[in-house]
Scaffold this active site. Structure first.
Site, mmCIF file in Angstrom:
data_model
loop_
_atom_site.group_PDB
_atom_site.id
_atom_site.type_symbol
_atom_site.label_atom_id
_atom_site.label_comp_id
_atom_site.label_asym_id
_atom_site.label_seq_id
_atom_site.Cartn_x
_atom_site.Cartn_y
_atom_site.Cartn_z
ATOM 1 N N PRO A 62 0.915 -1.285 0.076
ATOM 2 C CA PRO A 62 -0.091 0.136 -0.064
ATOM 3 C C PRO A 62 0.943 1.135 -0.096
ATOM 4 O O PRO A 62 1.905 1.501 0.741
ATOM 5 C CB PRO A 62 -0.940 -0.188 1.140
ATOM 6 C CG PRO A 62 -0.827 -1.602 1.671
ATOM 7 C CD PRO A 62 0.480 -2.341 0.949
ATOM 8 N N ASN A 63 0.344 2.204 -0.749
ATOM 9 C CA ASN A 63 0.713 3.641 -0.778
ATOM 10 C C ASN A 63 2.262 3.741 -1.566
ATOM 11 O O ASN A 63 2.762 4.760 -1.793
ATOM 12 C CB ASN A 63 1.018 4.337 0.511
ATOM 13 C CG ASN A 63 -0.374 4.127 1.321
ATOM 14 O OD1 ASN A 63 -1.246 4.404 0.691
ATOM 15 N ND2 ASN A 63 -0.398 3.647 2.670
ATOM 16 N N ARG A 96 5.318 11.005 -2.425
ATOM 17 C CA ARG A 96 4.945 10.527 -1.058
ATOM 18 C C ARG A 96 6.029 10.798 -0.087
ATOM 19 O O ARG A 96 7.073 10.203 -0.214
ATOM 20 C CB ARG A 96 4.560 9.255 -0.882
ATOM 21 C CG ARG A 96 4.112 8.727 0.554
ATOM 22 C CD ARG A 96 4.113 7.060 0.442
ATOM 23 N NE ARG A 96 3.844 6.843 1.930
ATOM 24 C CZ ARG A 96 3.994 5.564 2.179
ATOM 25 N NH1 ARG A 96 4.489 4.739 1.503
ATOM 26 N NH2 ARG A 96 3.939 5.232 3.487
ATOM 27 N N TYR A 105 11.273 8.848 1.749
ATOM 28 C CA TYR A 105 11.279 7.882 0.700
ATOM 29 C C TYR A 105 12.104 8.153 -0.336
ATOM 30 O O TYR A 105 12.351 7.372 -1.377
ATOM 31 C CB TYR A 105 9.885 7.266 0.305
ATOM 32 C CG TYR A 105 9.140 7.039 1.463
ATOM 33 C CD1 TYR A 105 9.570 5.826 2.367
ATOM 34 C CD2 TYR A 105 8.038 7.414 2.180
ATOM 35 C CE1 TYR A 105 8.939 5.115 3.521
ATOM 36 C CE2 TYR A 105 7.220 7.147 3.131
ATOM 37 C CZ TYR A 105 7.785 5.994 3.835
ATOM 38 O OH TYR A 105 7.078 5.531 4.928
ATOM 39 N N ASN A 117 8.233 -5.232 -0.547
ATOM 40 C CA ASN A 117 8.366 -3.975 0.166
ATOM 41 C C ASN A 117 6.540 -4.140 0.330
ATOM 42 O O ASN A 117 6.019 -3.343 -0.381
ATOM 43 C CB ASN A 117 8.736 -2.821 -0.395
ATOM 44 C CG ASN A 117 8.711 -1.591 0.456
ATOM 45 O OD1 ASN A 117 7.833 -1.690 1.485
ATOM 46 N ND2 ASN A 117 9.187 -0.636 0.080
ATOM 47 N N ALA A 144 3.164 -0.507 5.141
ATOM 48 C CA ALA A 144 2.698 -0.574 6.167
ATOM 49 C C ALA A 144 2.198 -2.146 6.729
ATOM 50 O O ALA A 144 1.952 -2.333 7.879
ATOM 51 C CB ALA A 144 1.667 0.389 6.967
ATOM 52 N N HIS A 160 3.843 -4.036 9.240
ATOM 53 C CA HIS A 160 3.785 -4.159 10.779
ATOM 54 C C HIS A 160 2.405 -4.735 11.203
ATOM 55 O O HIS A 160 2.400 -4.646 12.445
ATOM 56 C CB HIS A 160 3.895 -2.581 10.973
ATOM 57 C CG HIS A 160 5.024 -1.864 10.266
ATOM 58 N ND1 HIS A 160 6.274 -2.417 10.426
ATOM 59 C CD2 HIS A 160 4.756 -0.781 9.565
ATOM 60 C CE1 HIS A 160 7.091 -1.570 9.328
ATOM 61 N NE2 HIS A 160 6.317 -0.531 9.068
ATOM 62 N N ASP A 200 2.124 -15.167 6.857
ATOM 63 C CA ASP A 200 1.725 -16.826 6.682
ATOM 64 C C ASP A 200 1.889 -17.210 5.231
ATOM 65 O O ASP A 200 2.344 -18.264 4.838
ATOM 66 C CB ASP A 200 0.264 -17.072 7.023
ATOM 67 C CG ASP A 200 0.246 -17.187 8.845
ATOM 68 O OD1 ASP A 200 1.375 -17.392 9.410
ATOM 69 O OD2 ASP A 200 -0.826 -17.413 9.172
ATOM 70 N N GLU A 253 12.696 -9.072 2.507
ATOM 71 C CA GLU A 253 11.988 -7.968 2.812
ATOM 72 C C GLU A 253 12.714 -6.716 2.493
ATOM 73 O O GLU A 253 13.864 -6.810 3.023
ATOM 74 C CB GLU A 253 11.620 -8.187 4.605
ATOM 75 C CG GLU A 253 10.986 -7.023 5.030
ATOM 76 C CD GLU A 253 10.916 -7.150 6.379
ATOM 77 O OE1 GLU A 253 11.188 -8.236 7.027
ATOM 78 O OE2 GLU A 253 10.351 -6.220 7.009
ATOM 79 N N HIS A 308 12.753 -2.299 2.531
ATOM 80 C CA HIS A 308 12.167 -1.024 2.869
ATOM 81 C C HIS A 308 13.140 -0.022 2.254
ATOM 82 O O HIS A 308 14.399 0.007 2.613
ATOM 83 C CB HIS A 308 11.984 -0.822 4.189
ATOM 84 C CG HIS A 308 11.020 -1.951 4.855
ATOM 85 N ND1 HIS A 308 9.886 -2.025 4.538
ATOM 86 C CD2 HIS A 308 11.399 -2.951 5.495
ATOM 87 C CE1 HIS A 308 9.303 -3.003 5.268
ATOM 88 N NE2 HIS A 308 10.266 -3.897 5.709
ATOM 89 N N LEU A 309 12.584 1.005 1.681
ATOM 90 C CA LEU A 309 13.392 2.108 1.605
ATOM 91 C C LEU A 309 13.986 2.946 2.904
ATOM 92 O O LEU A 309 15.100 3.372 2.724
ATOM 93 C CB LEU A 309 12.595 3.152 0.641
ATOM 94 C CG LEU A 309 12.180 2.877 -0.694
ATOM 95 C CD1 LEU A 309 10.856 3.506 -1.059
ATOM 96 C CD2 LEU A 309 13.131 3.112 -1.665
ATOM 97 N N SER A 310 13.206 3.227 3.706
ATOM 98 C CA SER A 310 13.406 3.671 5.020
ATOM 99 C C SER A 310 14.039 2.756 5.741
ATOM 100 O O SER A 310 13.996 1.578 5.611
ATOM 101 C CB SER A 310 12.375 4.672 5.391
ATOM 102 O OG SER A 310 11.414 3.829 5.930
ATOM 103 N N ARG A 367 12.302 4.810 13.242
ATOM 104 C CA ARG A 367 11.213 5.492 12.995
ATOM 105 C C ARG A 367 10.376 5.346 14.238
ATOM 106 O O ARG A 367 10.570 4.896 15.180
ATOM 107 C CB ARG A 367 10.513 5.306 11.572
ATOM 108 C CG ARG A 367 11.604 5.621 10.604
ATOM 109 C CD ARG A 367 11.024 5.416 9.113
ATOM 110 N NE ARG A 367 9.949 6.283 8.936
ATOM 111 C CZ ARG A 367 8.820 6.135 7.997
ATOM 112 N NH1 ARG A 367 9.019 5.272 7.139
ATOM 113 N NH2 ARG A 367 7.755 6.893 7.920
#
Ligand code: DQA
Length: 146
Positions: free
Chosen positions: A10-11, A18, A23, A74, A77, A80, A87, A98, A100-102, A107
């Site tokens: 998402p996003n 964004r 990011y 990626n 959210a 989390h 699963d 896995e 992530h950019l950040s 954070r």
């Protein structure tokens, strides 16, 4: 030719506009192209799917069992919160990274939990755009070691 499936949650479709201070300014399509070029250099193809819907990502992981040698994800959210996506990934037997950019660990506290970390081979976070290339290298190396 073996395929890497790159999944974006998402996003991430809004990358570029964004929160660029977190990011970066590259669009998702630009990250995908960088990853695809790196995969091609390693003799791999790369397919990409972005969805804002958890179920789409889960079904893509299920389908990947028939089509893909490895997965880079990626999950935004959903990282989390989505035990279901974790699963689904657990069922996929190929290499999983896995991404992530950040750096979520640096954070807000809610980002310190990853529901995916328990089922992936490894995680890359905080490297910005470089992470997409590093993730391809990681999957390529894991595939070559099999
Ligand atoms: C992200 C980090 C997540 O915490 C966040 O919800 C995102 C992007 C990253 O790439 O840094 O959507 O996965």
């Amino acid at each position: 030719m073996q395929e890497i499936l790159l999944l974006s949650g998402p996003n991430l479709d809004l990358l570029g506009t964004r929160s660029p201070e977190i990011y970066g300014s590259m669009t998702l399509e630009e990250h995908v192209e960088a990853a695809r070029s790196r995969a091609a250099a390693a003799g791999l193809s790369l397919r990409h799917l972005q969805s804002n819907f958890e179920g789409d990502l889960i079904e893509a992981v299920h389908a990947a069992r028939e089509t893909s040698a490895g997965i880079i994800i990626n999950a935004g959210a959903l990282t989390h919160s989505s035990w279901a996506l974790g699963d689904a990934l657990a069922i996929f037997s190929g290499p999983k990274v896995e991404l992530h950019l950040s750096n979520p660990a640096a954070r807000e506290p809610f980002r310190h939990v990853s529901t995916l970390a328990r089922v992936v081979d490894g995680s890359l976070a905080g490297f910005g755009a470089l992470g997409y290339v590093l993730a391809v290298d990681a999957v390529a190396a894991l595939l070559a070691a099999r």
